[in-house]
Each structure stands twice: as structure tokens, then as C-alpha cells.
Design an enzyme around this catalytic site. Structure first.
Site, PDB file in Angstrom:
ATOM      1  N   THR A   1      46.475  37.362  21.032  1.00  0.00           N
ATOM      2  CA  THR A   1      47.239  36.436  20.186  1.00  0.00           C
ATOM      3  C   THR A   1      46.493  36.113  18.906  1.00  0.00           C
ATOM      4  O   THR A   1      47.101  35.885  17.861  1.00  0.00           O
ATOM      5  CB  THR A   1      47.516  35.142  20.982  1.00  0.00           C
ATOM      6  OG1 THR A   1      48.377  35.472  22.069  1.00  0.00           O
ATOM      7  CG2 THR A   1      48.171  34.085  20.129  1.00  0.00           C
TER       8      THR A   1
ATOM      9  N   THR B   1      43.639  35.736  25.280  1.00  0.00           N
ATOM     10  CA  THR B   1      43.153  34.698  26.191  1.00  0.00           C
ATOM     11  C   THR B   1      43.506  34.976  27.651  1.00  0.00           C
ATOM     12  O   THR B   1      42.893  34.410  28.557  1.00  0.00           O
ATOM     13  CB  THR B   1      43.736  33.322  25.827  1.00  0.00           C
ATOM     14  OG1 THR B   1      45.163  33.363  25.942  1.00  0.00           O
ATOM     15  CG2 THR B   1      43.330  32.911  24.423  1.00  0.00           C
ATOM     16  N   ASP B   2      44.510  35.841  27.898  1.00  0.00           N
ATOM     17  CA  ASP B   2      45.012  35.971  29.269  1.00  0.00           C
ATOM     18  C   ASP B   2      43.973  36.508  30.247  1.00  0.00           C
ATOM     19  O   ASP B   2      43.968  36.119  31.418  1.00  0.00           O
ATOM     20  CB  ASP B   2      46.274  36.848  29.286  1.00  0.00           C
ATOM     21  CG  ASP B   2      47.480  36.096  28.724  1.00  0.00           C
ATOM     22  OD1 ASP B   2      47.374  34.875  28.540  1.00  0.00           O
ATOM     23  OD2 ASP B   2      48.517  36.736  28.478  1.00  0.00           O
TER      24      ASP B   2
HETATM   25  C1  SIN Z   1      46.738  35.282  24.218  1.00  0.00           C
HETATM   26  O1  SIN Z   1      45.904  35.906  23.590  1.00  0.00           O
HETATM   27  O2  SIN Z   1      46.736  34.026  24.195  1.00  0.00           O
HETATM   28  C2  SIN Z   1      47.803  35.897  25.066  1.00  0.00           C
HETATM   29  C3  SIN Z   1      47.922  37.361  24.895  1.00  0.00           C
HETATM   30  C4  SIN Z   1      46.694  38.104  25.296  1.00  0.00           C
HETATM   31  O3  SIN Z   1      45.988  37.700  26.213  1.00  0.00           O
HETATM   32  O4  SIN Z   1      46.431  39.132  24.653  1.00  0.00           O
END
Ligand code: SIN
Length: 336
Positions: free
Chosen positions: A12, A92-93
Site C-alpha cells: 500500500t 503491511t499484510d
Molecule cells: C498494505 O500494505 O497495507 C496492504 C497490502 C499489502 O500488504 O501489500
């Protein structure tokens, strides 16, 4: 001024949406990391920057083959004497998994800091620039050396073993599970709460020389719940699992049928870890009333303070290092 290598992997933080108000349904990993850095005010006053972009994906797609690419970029930065620290921009995932895996297989020395964002780069109030700025402050800080891989998010610095995504939407998405954050980033200053610890260095020595491959040992994570079908254990064994982590109830407890299935797996040479689905607190070894149900009798490993996801990664590294259940338990005791 320090020189930092910033490794882009997508996520993200590199996301692009059609409208500034759009924070869902965007394209993750659409913007190259070099372009992201150009958009961070004040970064040129923190460090000289180089970039590397081994991949650009949403981190839900992360696999061992991707980790290999990230690890190689990290290794090159660590070997380059002109690089003082490394920042990895990541979705973040699965950020907490990448952080802990790299933490286990990377010798401690130069600062290595992962960060990400909850809002795409095109959003009004995007959090990526602030997180990149804070991560670069941490990676350029001499006191970050020797602390292993760190996660800097929302101006908080967390050790990889404890970093946990705790919210699906909010910008303060990461917390330290059962531990205090290591530092806060306040107005560009990194305020460490304690000195770096080397207590677990002997245990970590078994992993620091590991060269990741694109086919890591298969370790399954089984989530215990009411009516959980213990046949899933055999299914994983047939699929080639060499390790199983049970996210058990309470103190890593399980019903008799699940215990029997895991005990059979253990007798068959599979390393079995008892972790807990409960978000806080340790899993204590040999806590069962019946001696025959204790870890000593069954050859199980107690996860200690490691969450199931982290226990799975440490078990993979134990298998890579060729550790048996007793040596693996010692590693969990020291690192977990
Ligand atoms: C994010 O980055 O918050 C969600 C998508 C990902 O993990 O690439």
C-alpha cells in the site's frame, strides 16, 4: 551524512488509487520506491539514499521465492561498505512475517528497518511518507546497530519478534505483542527506551548463516477451535509438512484427538510446536496435569512468547538449521 539503501517491495505504501479520498480498492505496489522517496519532504537532510526494487507486489502474495529476492537485495546492502543502514518498504499484510524471517537469517550489525503504510501513496493524508521518514531516521541512527531487524510504523519502533499487525484499517496498525516498543521517533529523534540486548545471540547463531531458498521447509499452522478436525494434521503430513504449529486454546491446550494426531506426527519425525490463539501471554512447557500429556512425553515444543505466525517461522529456521526438538526448544526459549 549516512548512506541508506531503500529496498522497495510494493504494498500500500506504493499504492495508487483513482481519487485522493480512496483508501480501499487501490492498486498496491504501483509506484516505484525511488518515486516514493522523491515525495518525502526533508528526507534529503536525513541520509544519502540509494534504491533497489527487487519486486513490487501486494504482500498477501509473498512467498519464499519473493523473500529470496528481498534477502539478496538486503545481503548486497549489508556487504556494501558504503551502505550504513537499510530500509525495506513492504506491504503491511505480511510485514511482520518478512521482518521476523529476515531477523532470524540476518547477522546483527547494520540497522535494518521495515516500514509500510495503511493508506495508498495517492491518498490525502497518506501515512507512507511519514513512515519512510521515520524508518530512515532509525536506519541512520548509530544506536539502531545490533538490534536486529526492526519495524518502524506510526513513529513507534518494534523488534521483529514482537511486531504484530493489530488493525485492518487504522494508520497505527502495528503493536509490540507482549513487549514494550524499543523506541519512539519524536520530531526526527529516535528515543530508545533501553540498550540493545545480546542475550539471545548464542541461540541466533544457529540461523545467522542460513541462505534462504525458494523452497523453505513446509511448516503448517493449524488453528484449534471447537469441532476442529484433527485429520488436518495427517493431511499436512501427506503434503510434506516437516513441522506443525498448533495455535491451541489457552496455554496451547487441545482436545485428546488433536493431541493424539500431533503425537503421531511427532513420532514420525515432524517437529510439533504448541502455540496459542490467545493474543497475549506465554505458552508454558509441561504445564499439563497428566505426565503422559506433557511436552516431555510427546516431544512437543512450547512456543513461549512467540505468536503462532512467528513460531511457524522460527520452526522453519530450526528445520533449515537441522535442529532436533530439544535444540529447537532451546531456540524457542531464547528467542521466544
Ligand atoms: C498494505 O500494505 O497495507 C496492504 C497490502 C499489502 O500488504 O501489500
Amino acid at each position: 551524512m549516512r548512506t541508506l539503501l531503500v529496498i522497495g517491495t510494493g504494498g500500500t505504501i506504493a499504492g495508487s488509487a483513482d481519487r485522493p479520498g480512496q483508501t480501499l480498492g487501490y492498486r498496491a505496489g504501483a509506484i516505484p520506491v525511488a518515486q516514493l522517496l522523491d515525495g518525502v519532504p526533508g528526507l534529503d537532510g536525513v541520509a544519502r539514499l540509494r534504491t533497489s526494487q527487487p519486486l513490487s507486489i501486494g504482500s498477501e502474495h509473498m512467498r519464499a521465492a519473493h523473500w529470496l529476492l528481498v534477502w539478496r537485495a538486503l545481503r548486497d546492502g549489508l556487504r556494501d561498505p558504503s551502505v550504513d543502514g537499510i530500509v525495506i518498504a513492504h506491504g503491511t499484510d505480511t510485514l511482520e512475517e518478512t521482518a521476523f524471517f529476515l531477523d532470524l537469517v540476518t547477522p546483527r550489525g547494520k540497522p535494518v528497518v521495515l516500514t509500510g503504510a495503511m493508506r495508498p501513496a495517492t491518498a490525502a493524508g497518506a501515512d507512507g511518507p511519514a513512515n519512510l521518514l521515520a524508518a530512515c531516521h532509525v536506519a541512520a541512527d548509530d544506536d539502531a546497530r545490533g538490534r536486529g531487524v526492526l519495524v518502524a510504523f506510526d513513529d513507534v519502533v518494534i523488534a521483529a519478534a514482537h511486531a504484530t499487525k493489530v488493525h485492518t484499517i487504522r494508520t497505527g496498525a502495528f503493536a509490540a505483542r507482549d513487549a514494550a516498543p524499543l523506541a519512539d521517533v519524536v520530531s526526527g529523534n529516535v528515543r530508545w527506551r533501553a540498550a540493545a540486548s545480546t542475550d539471545d545471540a548464542p541461540a541466533r547463531a544457529a540461523f545467522a548463516g542460513i541462505e534462504p531458498t525458494d523452497a523453505l521447509p513446509r511448516v503448517a499452522l493449524v488453528w484449534q477451535h471447537v469441532d476442529c478436525d484433527e485429520a488436518v494434521v495427517d493431511w499436512h503430513r501427506q503434503r510434506g509438512a516437516r513441522g506443525i504449529v498448533l495455535a491451541g486454546t489457552g496455554n496451547g491446550t487441545m482436545p485428546s484427538a488433536m493431541r493424539a494426531a500431533l503425537a503421531a506426527a511427532s513420532r514420525g519425525g515432524c517437529l510439533v510446536v504448541r502455540a496459542s490463539r490467545v493474543p497475549h501471554g506465554p505458552v508454558v512447557r509441561n504445564a499439563q496435569a497428566e505426565p503422559a500429556e506433557r511436552d516431555d512425553a510427546l516431544g512437543f515444543i512450547a512456543a513461549g512468547n512467540l505468536a503462532p505466525l512467528k513460531a511457524r517461522l522460527l520452526l522453519q529456521c530450526c528445520l533449515l538449521a537441522g535442529l532436533d526438538a530439544a535444540a529447537a526448544q532451546a531456540a524457542f526459549d531464547a528467542i521466544g
